[in-house]
Scaffold this active site. Sequence first.
Site, short mmCIF file in Angstrom:
data_model
loop_
_atom_site.label_atom_id
_atom_site.label_comp_id
_atom_site.label_asym_id
_atom_site.label_seq_id
_atom_site.Cartn_x
_atom_site.Cartn_y
_atom_site.Cartn_z
N GLU A 171 91.17 -85.72 -25.25
CA GLU A 171 90.96 -85.19 -26.60
C GLU A 171 91.95 -84.10 -27.00
O GLU A 171 91.58 -82.92 -27.17
CB GLU A 171 89.53 -84.66 -26.74
CG GLU A 171 88.46 -85.69 -26.41
CD GLU A 171 87.04 -85.23 -26.73
OE1 GLU A 171 86.85 -84.03 -27.01
OE2 GLU A 171 86.14 -86.06 -26.71
N GLU A 355 83.95 -91.94 -23.46
CA GLU A 355 82.78 -91.07 -23.61
C GLU A 355 81.95 -91.53 -24.79
O GLU A 355 82.50 -91.85 -25.84
CB GLU A 355 83.18 -89.61 -23.90
CG GLU A 355 83.63 -88.81 -22.72
CD GLU A 355 84.03 -87.39 -23.10
OE1 GLU A 355 83.45 -86.83 -24.06
OE2 GLU A 355 84.93 -86.85 -22.44
C1 FCB Z 1 83.60 -84.18 -25.78
C2 FCB Z 1 84.18 -83.63 -24.49
C3 FCB Z 1 83.21 -83.62 -23.35
C4 FCB Z 1 81.80 -83.28 -23.78
C5 FCB Z 1 81.39 -84.06 -24.99
C6 FCB Z 1 79.97 -83.79 -25.46
O1 FCB Z 1 84.32 -83.67 -26.86
O2 FCB Z 1 85.29 -84.38 -24.09
O3 FCB Z 1 83.71 -82.77 -22.37
O4 FCB Z 1 81.65 -81.92 -23.92
O5 FCB Z 1 82.28 -83.84 -26.04
#
Ligand code: FCB
Length: 447
Positions: A171, A355
Site C-alpha cells: 500500500e 487483504e
Molecule cells: C490495511 C493494512 C493492514 C491492516 C488493514 C486493516 O491498510 O495494509 O496492515 O491494518 O488495513
Amino acid sequence: MSITLPSNSKMLTSDFIFGVATASFQIEGATNVDNRLPSIWDTFCAIPGKVKGADNGDQACDHYHLWKEDIQLIKHLGVDAYRLSIAWPRVMDEKGEANQAGLNFYRNLLTGLKAEGLKVFVTLYHWDLPQHLENKGGWLNRETAYQFKQYADIVTKELAEWVDSWATFNEPFCAAILGYELGIHAPGLSEPEYGRQAAHHILLAHGLALPVIRKNAPTSQVGIVLNMNRSYAASEKAEDQFACLMRETLDNQFFIEPLIKGQYPQLLKTVAPHYLPTILPGDMDIIAQPMDFLGMNFYTCNHNAYDAEAMFKNVKNTEQVEYTDIGWEIAPHAFTELLVNLHKQYDLPPLYITENGAACADEIVDGEINDEQRIRYLDGHLNAVNLAMESGVDIRGYFAWSLMDNFEWAEGYSKRFGLTYVDYQTQERTIKRSGHAYRALLNSRHA
Ligand code: FCB
C-alpha cells in the site's frame, strides 16, 4: 452461519490459493531484541495523541516468541498460504550490512512454514521504515529508494529459497499519503506536496528492487500490493462527479498508472499540477517494469462531494448501509465493480487479493467469539471476487486480513480484524466463528 461459494466457482479449484495475512510491526512485538533498530512506528507511537490508547508495538501479539504456535494456528485454519512482512530494521544495520540475528528469526519462521507445506508470500515493506533513514528525510529523500534496493538484496539473497512470492511494498498510498501528507500514520508529516514525492520515491524503490529480486529469487513471483477503495459521487451533479473523479485519480490511478503504463494520470497536469512529483529522467521506465502479479487490498468504498479547496470531501452514503466497527461501509458489490473496471482499463498481470476483512467489536462469551458480521462480510466479498472472475478478471488467490487480532496502526489495539481472537494480557489465541467458517469453506474443496 457459513461462507459459501457457487459449487462451480473457479475459486474452489486446486490452483486458487486461500491464505491469511499479517504484517511484522502489527504482530511481532520484541522491538528491542536481536539488534533490531527503532522504526518510524516506534517513534510515532511514543508521540502523545498519535495512536489510540497510547498503544505501541512493544508486545503486540508476541509473535517473535510465539511463531511456532502461530504456524500451527495457520495450519489449523486449513489455508494454502501465509502472507507476512519482514521488518527492515531487524535485518539491516545502519551501515547497510545484514543483521544475522534478525535474519535468523525469519529463516526459522520460513522453514517452519515450508515444513507444513504452506506457500509463503512475503512483503518487504509493510511500513516499518528504520528511524535512522527517516532522520535523513525518509521517503522524501531519493536516497531511501537506493537503501531499499540494498535491503531487498540482503533479504532475497538470504531467504529466497523458502519464498514463493515477493511483494516489494504494501500500500504505497498509505505509506506515502497517510504518512507524509495527512500525518495520520508514521512519520506523521503533513505537507500537501510531501505525499506525492514520497509516493514517487516508493514506486522508484519498487522499480530499483525488481531486477535485484529477480536475480536473487529467479523462481519466485515478484510484484507489489496496492490498496484501493471504489469511489462514488455523492450525486449526479457535475461538481460531485468531478470530486469523485479526482478522488479516484489521486487515490487509485496515481499508483497503478505509473506501474502499468509508466506515467502519472494526465488529468493532474491540467487540474492539479501541484500533485505531480519531481521526476528524474528514466524514473518512469524503472517504475513500469513488468510484474508477475499485482496484489490488491480491498475493504470499503467512499462517497465524494465537491469541495472548493480540497476538490473532494468524504460524505456518508445516504442509503441505509451497514458499517464495520472501524466505520467502514460494507460494500461487496463495489469490490466486483472495482476489479472489473481495472480489468477494462489496464492490461493487468494476474491479481491476488492480498487483504480483505472486517473490524468487529468481538467479545469472548463462554470461550467463543460469535463474529456473525465478519462471516457475512467474508461471504459477501468472496462472492464478489467470484463474480469478478466470472467477468474475466484473472484472480489467483485471496488472503483474509488477518490471521489474528493485532496492532491496528493509529487505532492501536482497539480494532480487531482477526479470524483469531487475541487476549493481549495472556497472549492466548482463540479461533473465532469466522475462522471456523473460513476453514470449513477451504476444507470443502477436498471433500
Ligand atoms: C490495511 C493494512 C493492514 C491492516 C488493514 C486493516 O491498510 O495494509 O496492515 O491494518 O488495513
